[in-house]
Design a protein around this motif. Structure first.
Motif, PDB file in Angstrom:
ATOM      1  N   GLU A  57      28.268  99.290  -2.107  1.00  0.00           N
ATOM      2  CA  GLU A  57      26.980  98.596  -2.008  1.00  0.00           C
ATOM      3  C   GLU A  57      26.230  99.038  -0.760  1.00  0.00           C
ATOM      4  OE1 GLU A  57      25.427  94.022  -1.276  1.00  0.00           O
ATOM      5  OE2 GLU A  57      27.289  94.365  -2.381  1.00  0.00           O
ATOM      6  N   SER A  58      24.916  99.083  -0.827  1.00  0.00           N
ATOM      7  CA  SER A  58      24.072  99.422   0.316  1.00  0.00           C
ATOM      8  C   SER A  58      24.469  98.596   1.535  1.00  0.00           C
ATOM      9  CB  SER A  58      22.600  99.165  -0.018  1.00  0.00           C
ATOM     10  OG  SER A  58      21.776  99.438   1.088  1.00  0.00           O
ATOM     11  N   GLY A  59      24.734  99.297   2.645  1.00  0.00           N
ATOM     12  CA  GLY A  59      25.195  98.618   3.845  1.00  0.00           C
ATOM     13  C   GLY A  59      26.671  98.829   4.121  1.00  0.00           C
ATOM     14  N   CYS A  60      27.369  99.461   3.182  1.00  0.00           N
ATOM     15  CA  CYS A  60      28.757  99.827   3.433  1.00  0.00           C
ATOM     16  C   CYS A  60      28.780 100.981   4.437  1.00  0.00           C
ATOM     17  CB  CYS A  60      29.461 100.233   2.132  1.00  0.00           C
ATOM     18  SG  CYS A  60      28.866 101.801   1.425  1.00  0.00           S
TER      19      CYS A  60
ATOM     20  N   THR B 201      20.750 101.232  12.551  1.00  0.00           N
ATOM     21  CA  THR B 201      21.115 100.839  11.189  1.00  0.00           C
ATOM     22  C   THR B 201      21.450 102.047  10.330  1.00  0.00           C
ATOM     23  OG1 THR B 201      18.775 100.860  10.521  1.00  0.00           O
ATOM     24  CG2 THR B 201      19.702  98.752  11.247  1.00  0.00           C
TER      25      THR B 201
ATOM     26  N   LEU C 245      34.136  98.648   3.566  1.00  0.00           N
ATOM     27  CA  LEU C 245      33.375  97.682   2.771  1.00  0.00           C
ATOM     28  C   LEU C 245      32.298  97.006   3.607  1.00  0.00           C
ATOM     29  CD1 LEU C 245      36.340  96.068   0.810  1.00  0.00           C
ATOM     30  CD2 LEU C 245      34.877  97.974   0.107  1.00  0.00           C
ATOM     31  N   LYS C 246      31.201  96.678   2.966  1.00  0.00           N
ATOM     32  CA  LYS C 246      30.040  96.104   3.650  1.00  0.00           C
ATOM     33  C   LYS C 246      30.414  94.825   4.405  1.00  0.00           C
ATOM     34  CE  LYS C 246      25.352  94.405   2.814  1.00  0.00           C
ATOM     35  NZ  LYS C 246      24.297  94.195   1.792  1.00  0.00           N
ATOM     36  N   GLY C 247      29.979  94.774   5.653  1.00  0.00           N
ATOM     37  CA  GLY C 247      30.151  93.571   6.448  1.00  0.00           C
ATOM     38  C   GLY C 247      31.539  93.358   7.010  1.00  0.00           C
TER      39      GLY C 247
ATOM     40  N   VAL D 218      25.135 102.945   8.900  1.00  0.00           N
ATOM     41  CA  VAL D 218      25.722 102.463   7.656  1.00  0.00           C
ATOM     42  C   VAL D 218      25.025 103.177   6.504  1.00  0.00           C
ATOM     43  CG1 VAL D 218      26.286 100.229   8.660  1.00  0.00           C
ATOM     44  CG2 VAL D 218      24.129 100.509   7.426  1.00  0.00           C
TER      45      VAL D 218
ATOM     46  N   LEU E 138      22.775 103.487   3.631  1.00  0.00           N
ATOM     47  CA  LEU E 138      21.649 102.828   2.980  1.00  0.00           C
ATOM     48  C   LEU E 138      21.084 103.672   1.839  1.00  0.00           C
ATOM     49  CD1 LEU E 138      19.797 101.516   6.162  1.00  0.00           C
ATOM     50  CD2 LEU E 138      21.371 100.262   4.672  1.00  0.00           C
TER      51      LEU E 138
ATOM     52  N   VAL F 284      24.221 104.879  -3.119  1.00  0.00           N
ATOM     53  CA  VAL F 284      24.886 103.593  -2.926  1.00  0.00           C
ATOM     54  C   VAL F 284      24.296 102.591  -3.916  1.00  0.00           C
ATOM     55  CG1 VAL F 284      25.443 104.014  -0.507  1.00  0.00           C
ATOM     56  CG2 VAL F 284      23.265 102.931  -1.100  1.00  0.00           C
TER      57      VAL F 284
ATOM     58  N   GLU G  65      21.969  96.069  -3.168  1.00  0.00           N
ATOM     59  CA  GLU G  65      22.526  94.877  -2.529  1.00  0.00           C
ATOM     60  C   GLU G  65      22.782  93.790  -3.571  1.00  0.00           C
ATOM     61  OE1 GLU G  65      20.943  93.371   1.106  1.00  0.00           O
ATOM     62  OE2 GLU G  65      19.906  95.260   1.548  1.00  0.00           O
TER      63      GLU G  65
END
Length: 389
Positions: free
Chosen positions: A113-116, A75, A140-142, A78, A80, A103, A106
């Protein structure tokens, strides 16, 4: 029953505590006087430096190292946390200056955003505006690696905090200067090349397949570098066209946008991880091939003008054992050493996708043979190697 004294065990316990404390302090205050490529590199707190895919800005007699702040496990690949910064006077010993670009939380709907995915941050200083400007590759996240954007942040202070301004794909609605009129009117689509051989596809990509596809939305921008020339003109160099072709784009005078002037470099050459430097008026760029997290042989491109034409040389600039993997690393930045003319350090990362935080750094001196830069492995070295040239 005998009344045993517990004084001795308490004494032992105290000694252990004192010993552990001294060890921790010694570790935190460890002083380096050389570079040890691939080994753990501890900061002033005794923690492995966390500045991956980074770059360095020299400002007011101090080096500032900006890089991706990784976390443990898969993880950690990405974003965080954000972008970290370290400072140093001698390049060996580094002080943790903290997170300079965080970042967003969420659910914020921010592009960062966190997770990008936020990669390869580089910072340059604008002498006209007095601002410090950061560029980075953003996904971008996701959405995996489909966004292929440039992110920009700015700060009044070198150690931040940096304010995220925007992200986008560069040069929407503009063709590269070095595309012909025929190439600009290209009508072949991605569907048309299905079933073709790799060489046939590359030929069509070189003619401008992806440039035309992305003309309206802007060109893809992934692995990247920034370069400020002697005249303070700044340039963004990035992997584009599905990582098949490098672009070099001129930035506006405030470094916050593009002028619309950009060129393609080595079309369909499959280059990533560009790192650029200049010596005696000539430009050099070290890149890597496209093999994901797996290291591969480095590449070398040269030009007498920053706009090109750029020549890709057939030989790997890394030589010796493990040169086919660039010593198990990938280029991220070429650092000019201050006070030493024509002295450069090759900065690279050893990526650890299974445990991102454990990524190691490979710094090596750049030597020149027959007019071209070469990289040779050394277990330990210091800046005195340049005194021997």
């Amino acid at each position: 029953m005998k009344n045993y004294s517990y004084g001795y065990p308490k004494k032992i316990s105290l000694i252990l505590v004192i010993t552990m404390t001294i060890t921790a302090i010694a570790s935190a205050q460890q002083s380096y006087n050389n570079f040890r490529p691939g080994e753990l590199w501890l900061d002033n707190n005794g923690v492995h430096i966390n500045a991956h895919g980074g770059g360095i800005l020299y400002h007011n007699d101090t080096y500032y190292w900006f890089g991706e702040h990784k976390t443990e496990g898969k993880t950690g690949n990405v974003a965080l946390v954000g972008v970290g910064c370290y400072s140093s006077k001698d390049l060996y010993n580094w002080i943790n200056e903290g997170i300079v670009l965080s970042v967003a939380t969420e659910g914020s709907d921010s592009d960062i955003e966190s997770g990008c995915i936020l990669e390869r941050p580089k910072v340059i200083y604008n002498e006209k505006t007095g601002k410090f400007v950061m560029y980075f590759h953003l996904e971008l996240k996701g959405k995996g690696y489909s966004a292929a954007r440039t992110g920009i942040a700015v700060s009044d202070k070198i150690i931040g905090p940096y304010k995220f301004i925007k992200s986008f794909r560069p040069n929407a609605g503009i063709f590269p200067v070095n595309m012909t009129e025929t190439q600009r009117n290209f009508t072949v689509t991605s569907e048309d090349i299905k079933g073709l051989s790799s060489s046939e596809k590359d030929s069509i990509i070189a003619e401008g397949l992806y440039v035309c596809r992305d003309f309206k939305t802007g060109q893809m921008s992934r692995d990247m570098a920034l370069y400020v020339d002697d005249n303070q003109k700044a340039y963004h160099i990035y992997s584009s066209e599905e990582n098949k072709t490098l672009h070099i784009a001129e930035l506006t005078d405030d470094y916050l946008d593009y002028t619309g002037k950009y060129y393609r470099i080595d079309p369909a050459g499959w280059n990533e991880a560009p790192a650029l430097f200049k010596k005696d008026g000539r430009y050099y760029m070290i890149t890597s091939g496209c093999t994901g997290w797996r290291p591969n042989p480095a590449r070398l491109l040269t030009a007498d003008n920053i706009w090109g034409p750029w020549t890709r040389h057939p030989d790997n600039p890394a030589i010796g054992d493990d040169s086919e993997t660039t010593f198990h690393s990938q280029s991220t930045y070429i650092l000019p050493v201050q006070g030493r003319e024509n002295t450069f350090i090759f900065m690279a990362d050893r990526w650890k996708p299974q445990n991102a935080i454990d990524g190691r750094y490979v710094w090596l001196p750049i030597e020149f043979e027959n007019g071209l830069p070469v990289l040779k492995w050394v277990d330990e070295w210091d800046l005195s190697v340049y005194d021997q040239e």
